[in-house]
Design an enzyme around this catalytic site. Structure first.
Site, PDB file in Angstrom:
ATOM      1  CG  HIS A   1      -2.028   0.964   1.187  1.00 42.43           C
ATOM      2  ND1 HIS A   1      -2.175   1.977   2.116  1.00 42.43           N
ATOM      3  CD2 HIS A   1      -3.064   1.118   0.314  1.00 42.43           C
ATOM      4  CE1 HIS A   1      -3.242   2.694   1.828  1.00 42.43           C
ATOM      5  NE2 HIS A   1      -3.798   2.200   0.741  1.00 42.43           N
TER       6      HIS A   1
ATOM      7  CE  LYS B   1      -1.254   4.725  -2.008  1.00 41.71           C
ATOM      8  NZ  LYS B   1      -1.984   4.222  -0.832  1.00 41.71           N
TER       9      LYS B   1
ATOM     10  CG  ASP C   1      18.956  10.876 -10.586  1.00 45.82           C
ATOM     11  OD1 ASP C   1      18.913   9.782 -11.172  1.00 45.82           O
ATOM     12  OD2 ASP C   1      18.894  11.970 -11.176  1.00 45.82           O
TER      13      ASP C   1
ATOM     14  CG  HIS D   1      -7.220   8.479  -0.889  1.00 40.89           C
ATOM     15  ND1 HIS D   1      -5.882   8.326  -1.219  1.00 40.89           N
ATOM     16  CD2 HIS D   1      -7.747   7.225  -0.916  1.00 40.89           C
ATOM     17  CE1 HIS D   1      -5.623   7.050  -1.446  1.00 40.89           C
ATOM     18  NE2 HIS D   1      -6.730   6.373  -1.270  1.00 40.89           N
TER      19      HIS D   1
ATOM     20  CE  LYS E   1      -4.115   6.907   2.288  1.00 44.86           C
ATOM     21  NZ  LYS E   1      -5.521   6.726   2.458  1.00 44.86           N
TER      22      LYS E   1
ATOM     23  CG  ASP F   1       1.817  20.392  20.619  1.00 45.26           C
ATOM     24  OD1 ASP F   1       0.626  20.702  20.752  1.00 45.26           O
ATOM     25  OD2 ASP F   1       2.426  19.661  21.416  1.00 45.26           O
TER      26      ASP F   1
END
Length: 415
Positions: free
Chosen positions: A118, A120, A125, A287, A289, A294
């Site tokens: 899951h 991404k 380089d 979608h 996350k 603080d």
């Protein structure tokens, strides 16, 4: 948190840029690939053959044809319908396309569809890295329509990119992963890559969340698409609110997976009674996350706060300690919360409106309380990986599905 012997820990000297939605993320990634000089490593759960997937296809072809090493890894469950022409175009140009553990056609006793790649990640380089929740699909662009997703990613330069590079390289060649030389310092931010797997890092991301919540002094903002956390994380949220911290949760109000929102609402009553403020985002499917605590701590990544992400999937989040980045994230989340969300009041929660959700919620709560421990007992074999194209290695694990261009697997959930 105790440092594992294969982690590099917090590193300073990084420059970080918050990217919102596909309008900012895709051009930044494509520009980095177009400027690549040696190597492009990409991991994604979903790659669709739409205008975004075709644009990625084009920049990867161009990179491979000018001699750049290109490694593209997709999840077999999340990206099941790539055409033969799409796949062959990549592999014939020299792109090495890996399919992570495609599921069998029928649900097996090994529960393979529930342990997915899951993450991404994009690393160019060994110098520029991207991480977040955005897949390579057109539903992350506003012109997709009402179902376009609201999401976030992060562009990184500096020493922490070596951690992203190592994680991406280990997935495709675990036995051939030298420790990369970190890029030189280029900014002020401290950062650390936290991953979740089914071996040595089963709860690292959750523990970073809990540690940040325990240290919170006055504000917590969490925007998370699929929210159904375990008992310990729920208790951390409640305790923070009860000691006077302003705890705000931005959750889905227009879900792309209705059952996920139903599950989240089972714990609303408990959280609101403790003082947590819950805001349901109504503009379009959420979608993201991301979270901040603080002025100094933030995270952007792929991990939802639900059992799949916290106990089963391979996930990756970047943890950040930097006031400037925290302020940039807060500046994006506050208008979202104030202008496009509906605040949930205690009397609107299921436990106050009907008697039966109280029993269902209690059952669901105790299931999720023990779910990570139960999930740890599920078969945690090393998932297979299939490399496509001429010259592909054949010494893949026996469990790997021999995926061929044009074959289809079950469709993915939108995570």
């Amino acid at each position: 948190m105790k440092k594992r012997d294969d982690e590099q820990g917090w590193v300073g000297g990084n420059r970080l840029q918050l990217l919102e939605n596909g309008e900012q993320f895709f051009p930044a990634v494509f520009a980095a690939i177009e400027a690549a000089e040696r190597e492009v490593l990409i991991e994604t759960f979903i790659l669709f053959e739409d205008k975004v997937g075709l644009a990625l296809h084009a920049v990867l072809l161009a990179a491979a044809r000018r001699g750049i090493r290109v490694e593209l890894t997709v999840d077999g469950f999340g990206s099941p319908e790539l055409s033969e022409a799409f796949v062959c175009g990549l592999t014939e140009a020299g792109v090495r396309l890996h399919v992570f553990d495609p599921p069998p056609r029928l649900l097996s006793r090994r529960l393979r569809p529930f342990r997915r790649l899951h993450r991404k990640l994009v690393v160019v380089d060994g110098r520029i890295g991207f991480i977040g929740g955005i897949n390579f699909s057109a539903d992350h662009l506003s012109d997709y329509g009402p179902e376009a997703k609201q999401d976030y990613a992060l562009r990184a330069e500096g020493p922490v990119v070596a951690q992203l590079h190592r994680a991406a390289q280990r997935l495709i060649a675990p036995a051939q992963t030298p420790t990369p030389l970190p890029p030189p310092p280029i900014g002020q931010a401290e950062a650390l890559l936290a991953t979740r797997d089914n071996h040595r890092h089963r709860d690292d991301i959750e523990r970073f969340y809990r540690r940040a919540l325990h240290a919170a002094r006055h504000e917590v903002i969490i925007a998370n698409a699929y929210f159904f956390p375990g008992y310990r994380l729920l208790k951390s949220l409640q305790r923070a609110a009860r000691r006077g911290v302003r705890v705000h949760l931005i959750l889905q109000g227009r879900p792309d997976i209705p059952w996920a929102t139903w599950a989240a609402r089972m714990v609303y009553h408990r959280l609101i009674r403790a003082g947590v403020c819950i805001h349901e985002y109504r503009e379009r499917p959420l979608h993201g996350k991301v979270a901040l605590v603080d002025e100094e701590w933030a995270t952007v990544g792929s991990s939802n706060l639900d059992p799949l992400s916290l106990a089963l999937n391979l996930e990756a989040n970047l943890m950040v300690r930097d006031r400037a980045f925290n302020a940039a994230l807060r500046a994006r989340l506050l208008p979202l919360m104030r202008e496009h969300c509906r605040r949930v009041e205690l009397e609107q929660t299921p436990a106050r409106r009907w008697w039966w959700p109280l029993g269902v919620g209690a059952l669901a709560f105790h299931v999720l309380r023990h779910f990570p421990r139960w999930a740890a007992r599920l078969p945690a074999r090393a998932q297979g990986r299939r490399e496509l194209g001429a010259g592909a290695r054949t010494e893949q694990p026996a469990q790997a599905w021999q995926w061929r261009a044009g074959e289809q697997a079950p469709g993915p959930a939108g995570r």
